[in-house]
Design a protein around this motif. Structure first.
Motif, PDB file in Angstrom:
ATOM      1  N   VAL A  55       4.492   9.583   7.178  1.00 50.51           N
ATOM      2  CA  VAL A  55       3.821   8.897   6.078  1.00 50.51           C
ATOM      3  C   VAL A  55       3.718   9.850   4.885  1.00 50.51           C
ATOM      4  O   VAL A  55       3.263  10.980   5.023  1.00 50.51           O
ATOM      5  CB  VAL A  55       2.409   8.426   6.492  1.00 50.51           C
ATOM      6  CG1 VAL A  55       1.726   7.673   5.369  1.00 50.51           C
ATOM      7  CG2 VAL A  55       2.469   7.583   7.756  1.00 50.51           C
ATOM      8  N   ARG A  56       4.131   9.351   3.719  1.00 52.75           N
ATOM      9  CA  ARG A  56       4.018  10.128   2.488  1.00 52.75           C
ATOM     10  C   ARG A  56       3.318   9.268   1.445  1.00 52.75           C
ATOM     11  O   ARG A  56       3.417   8.049   1.474  1.00 52.75           O
ATOM     12  CB  ARG A  56       5.405  10.528   1.988  1.00 52.75           C
ATOM     13  CG  ARG A  56       6.103  11.485   2.932  1.00 52.75           C
ATOM     14  CD  ARG A  56       7.542  11.828   2.520  1.00 52.75           C
ATOM     15  NE  ARG A  56       7.653  12.195   1.134  1.00 52.75           N
ATOM     16  CZ  ARG A  56       8.476  11.580   0.256  1.00 52.75           C
ATOM     17  NH1 ARG A  56       9.230  10.584   0.630  1.00 52.75           N
ATOM     18  NH2 ARG A  56       8.523  11.984  -0.988  1.00 52.75           N
ATOM     19  N   GLY A  57       2.614   9.909   0.505  1.00 53.78           N
ATOM     20  CA  GLY A  57       1.967   9.151  -0.542  1.00 53.78           C
ATOM     21  C   GLY A  57       0.866   9.908  -1.236  1.00 53.78           C
ATOM     22  O   GLY A  57       0.781  11.134  -1.146  1.00 53.78           O
ATOM     23  N   ALA A  58       0.006   9.144  -1.902  1.00 51.89           N
ATOM     24  CA  ALA A  58      -1.074   9.751  -2.678  1.00 51.89           C
ATOM     25  C   ALA A  58      -2.232   8.778  -2.813  1.00 51.89           C
ATOM     26  O   ALA A  58      -2.071   7.570  -2.670  1.00 51.89           O
ATOM     27  CB  ALA A  58      -0.570  10.126  -4.074  1.00 51.89           C
ATOM     28  N   HIS A  59      -3.388   9.353  -3.099  1.00 52.60           N
ATOM     29  CA  HIS A  59      -4.557   8.564  -3.470  1.00 52.60           C
ATOM     30  C   HIS A  59      -4.589   8.512  -4.993  1.00 52.60           C
ATOM     31  O   HIS A  59      -4.334   9.511  -5.666  1.00 52.60           O
ATOM     32  CB  HIS A  59      -5.843   9.210  -2.946  1.00 52.60           C
ATOM     33  CG  HIS A  59      -6.089   8.933  -1.512  1.00 52.60           C
ATOM     34  ND1 HIS A  59      -7.043   8.042  -1.083  1.00 52.60           N
ATOM     35  CD2 HIS A  59      -5.493   9.414  -0.394  1.00 52.60           C
ATOM     36  CE1 HIS A  59      -7.035   7.983   0.230  1.00 52.60           C
ATOM     37  NE2 HIS A  59      -6.099   8.810   0.677  1.00 52.60           N
TER      38      HIS A  59
END
Length: 152
Positions: A55-59
């Motif tokens: 899982v990759r991403g950002a808030h």
């Protein structure tokens, strides 16, 4: 009731988390909260129930709530499951709403950055509350947005 509960974030799964994060930054002024996430291994597989998950991403800090307000969590899995676009009236989480000063101008901004109009702009007096103007649209991934303004 759960004592001291506090809303933290809402998650969107995207096929291209960086593109969708840029959309929310550009259109609504959301701000990335570092560090960006890059999670894999046995712990994330157990926690998500997805074998082989990476899982990759950002808030994204939502506008209007300061540096400690809730976030929009935009993640991308290495293993995806795409389906048809969700209709407005499907059971479950339905849309993300943003209060804007000008509904038509906000809709134009959404459309100019890859979003789509879903329905008509409408205005309605709500007794005891004021006049609501709103429109439903979709972000570039097809997630439903409500753009709304209120006048007393």
């Amino acid at each position: 009731m759960i004592d001291n509960a506090r809303f933290v974030h809402t998650n969107i799964i995207s096929g291209d988390w960086e593109r969708l994060a840029r959309f929310y930054e550009t259109v609504f002024g959301c701000r990335r909260v570092l560090p960006e996430r890059d999670m894999s291994g046995e712990w994330i597989e157990r926690g998500t129930g997805v074998a082989g998950a990476h899982v990759r991403g950002a808030h994204m800090r939502l506008p209007g709530h300061g540096d400690t307000g809730p976030t929009l969590e935009i993640f991308q899995y290495n293993i995806g499951s795409a389906g048809p676009e969700k209709p407005v009236n499907e059971t479950g989480l339905a849309h993300i709403a943003f209060q804007v000063p000008d509904v038509e101008a906000a809709l134009a901004e959404v459309l100019s950055h890859g979003g789509k109009r879903l329905a008509a702009v409408v205005s309605r007096e709500i007794a005891g509350v004021g006049t609501l103007k709103f429109v439903y649209a979709r972000d570039p991934d097809g997630n439903i947005l409500e753009l709304q303004s209120w006048k007393k």
